[in-house]
Scaffold this motif. Structure first.
Motif, PDB file in Angstrom:
ATOM      1  N   ALA A  55      -7.096   1.933   4.931  1.00  0.00           N
ATOM      2  CA  ALA A  55      -6.480   0.800   5.375  1.00  0.00           C
ATOM      3  C   ALA A  55      -5.354   0.772   6.047  1.00  0.00           C
ATOM      4  N   LEU A  56      -4.406   1.431   6.030  1.00  0.00           N
ATOM      5  CA  LEU A  56      -3.259   1.775   6.656  1.00  0.00           C
ATOM      6  C   LEU A  56      -3.694   2.205   7.946  1.00  0.00           C
ATOM      7  N   VAL A 103     -13.792   1.583  15.635  1.00  0.00           N
ATOM      8  CA  VAL A 103     -14.451   2.382  14.494  1.00  0.00           C
ATOM      9  C   VAL A 103     -13.923   2.124  13.257  1.00  0.00           C
ATOM     10  N   ALA A 104     -12.358   1.638  13.539  1.00  0.00           N
ATOM     11  CA  ALA A 104     -11.639   0.964  12.228  1.00  0.00           C
ATOM     12  C   ALA A 104     -12.318  -0.306  11.652  1.00  0.00           C
ATOM     13  N   TRP A 105     -12.909  -1.009  12.754  1.00  0.00           N
ATOM     14  CA  TRP A 105     -13.315  -2.373  12.504  1.00  0.00           C
ATOM     15  C   TRP A 105     -14.738  -2.377  11.978  1.00  0.00           C
ATOM     16  N   ILE A 106     -15.595  -1.852  12.483  1.00  0.00           N
ATOM     17  CA  ILE A 106     -17.024  -1.735  12.290  1.00  0.00           C
ATOM     18  C   ILE A 106     -17.398  -0.792  11.214  1.00  0.00           C
ATOM     19  N   CYS A 107     -17.176   0.425  11.175  1.00  0.00           N
ATOM     20  CA  CYS A 107     -17.359   1.330  10.195  1.00  0.00           C
ATOM     21  C   CYS A 107     -17.028   1.109   8.914  1.00  0.00           C
ATOM     22  N   SER A 108     -15.836   0.725   8.785  1.00  0.00           N
ATOM     23  CA  SER A 108     -14.968   0.590   7.791  1.00  0.00           C
ATOM     24  C   SER A 108     -15.635  -0.658   7.006  1.00  0.00           C
ATOM     25  N   LEU A 137       0.720  -1.227   0.046  1.00  0.00           N
ATOM     26  CA  LEU A 137      -0.125  -0.030   0.002  1.00  0.00           C
ATOM     27  C   LEU A 137       0.821   1.243  -0.019  1.00  0.00           C
ATOM     28  N   ILE A 138       1.698   1.350   0.715  1.00  0.00           N
ATOM     29  CA  ILE A 138       2.782   2.690   0.880  1.00  0.00           C
ATOM     30  C   ILE A 138       3.643   2.429  -0.578  1.00  0.00           C
ATOM     31  N   SER A 139       3.917   1.490  -1.036  1.00  0.00           N
ATOM     32  CA  SER A 139       4.711   1.550  -2.501  1.00  0.00           C
ATOM     33  C   SER A 139       3.603   2.155  -3.617  1.00  0.00           C
ATOM     34  N   PHE A 158     -10.724 -10.894  11.541  1.00  0.00           N
ATOM     35  CA  PHE A 158     -11.397  -9.957  10.987  1.00  0.00           C
ATOM     36  C   PHE A 158     -10.436  -9.018   9.871  1.00  0.00           C
ATOM     37  N   ALA A 159      -9.343  -8.551  10.113  1.00  0.00           N
ATOM     38  CA  ALA A 159      -8.437  -8.020   9.306  1.00  0.00           C
ATOM     39  C   ALA A 159      -7.961  -9.153   8.213  1.00  0.00           C
TER      40      ALA A 159
END
Length: 278
Positions: free
Chosen positions: A140-141, A232-237, A114-116, A156-157
């Motif tokens: 995502a990061l 938040v990062a888990w459910i909302c995304s 992703l960074i690349s 989950f990830a």
């Protein structure tokens, strides 16, 4: 007396070093590898596999190499993800705080990619610049920070990385288009059907499994030990991503149907055109 989850206790001992040297090394190696694949390997292989690559414009070559790297990444992490889902008992038994060692490795590879890709997007903005992809990569990061830094939500990830299996077909559709393959050609039609089927299987059909797993841990002690930012990062995304997946699935299904069932007018015109050609 409040009893902490054993996994949390274990991670508290290494809180001063959230990103282990191994995970950092994997991320850096991943970044350098994908840069090398983009700049060196893809152009060299593409010329030999598809002579049409030489006829592309500079912008198209940039996107071609970007999609080639994207396909390689998708297959690599997708296969790794499937292995974890099938054989990593620690993650499957404790989806919130299970041993994230293998998941961290897979996510570290994706982080490097992703960074690349972000670097390439900004550098070649006129060719492959896309605000949506920038937002997607940054989101995502942010989510991966909680996996790599805190070791939480490994199941989950990892489950989300299943979606990468649809990427090769999406990229292949672009390859056929830029090489001039008509939509009615057999390779294009076969890829279109494969794309619709795979997209449905890895992004739509798995939703009940994913959200039933989420519901099973909601309200438990393990769930409340996840910080607010992690939830938040888990459910909302997850919800936002799946809304987009449903919309994309609808478009893909309509496109696939149009290719497999062309309008009657087009079918009726075909004999006339053939007759003139003869």
């Amino acid at each position: 007396m409040e009893i902490e989850h054993p996994r949390v206790v274990e991670r508290t001992r290494v809180a001063m070093d959230p990103f282990s040297q191994l995970i950092l090394a994997i991320s850096v190696t991943s970044f350098l590898t994908f840069q090398w694949l983009f700049h060196k390997v893809s152009p060299w292989v593409s010329v030999r596999v598809s002579p049409g690559f030489l006829n592309l414009s500079d912008k198209q070559k940039v996107e071609w190499n970007s999609r080639t790297v994207s396909t390689f990444h998708a297959l690599l992490v997708g296969i790794f993800c499937l292995h974890i889902l099938l054989f990593d008992d620690a993650v499957n038994e404790d989806p919130v705080w299970g041993d994230p060692t293998l998941v961290k490795t897979n996510v570290a590879i994706t982080t490097g990619y992703l960074i690349s890709d972000l670097l390439l997007i900004f550098y070649y903005w006129k060719a492959i610049g896309d605000k949506f992809f920038v937002i997607h990569h940054l989101a995502a990061l942010y989510a991966y920070y909680y996996v790599l830094g805190e070791g939480m939500l490994p199941y989950f990830a990892n489950f989300r990385l299943l979606a990468e299996f649809s990427t090769p077909c999406v990229n292949q559709r672009w390859f056929f288009e830029v090489l001039g393959y008509p939509k009615s050609s057999r390779p294009n039609m076969a890829n279109g059907v494969a794309m619709a089927v795979v997209f449905f299987l890895v992004r739509i059909a798995v939703m009940p499994v994913y959200y039933s797993s989420m519901y099973s841990v909601y309200g438990t002690e393990a769930y409340y030990l996840v910080p607010w930012g992690g939830r938040v990062a888990w459910i909302c995304s997850s919800i936002c991503l799946d809304v987009m997946n449903v919309m994309w699935m609808h478009k893909i299904a309509r496109g696939c149907y149009r290719v497999l069932h062309p309008p009657r007018r087009a079918k009726a015109a075909a004999p006339q055109e053939n007759g003139k050609a003869e």
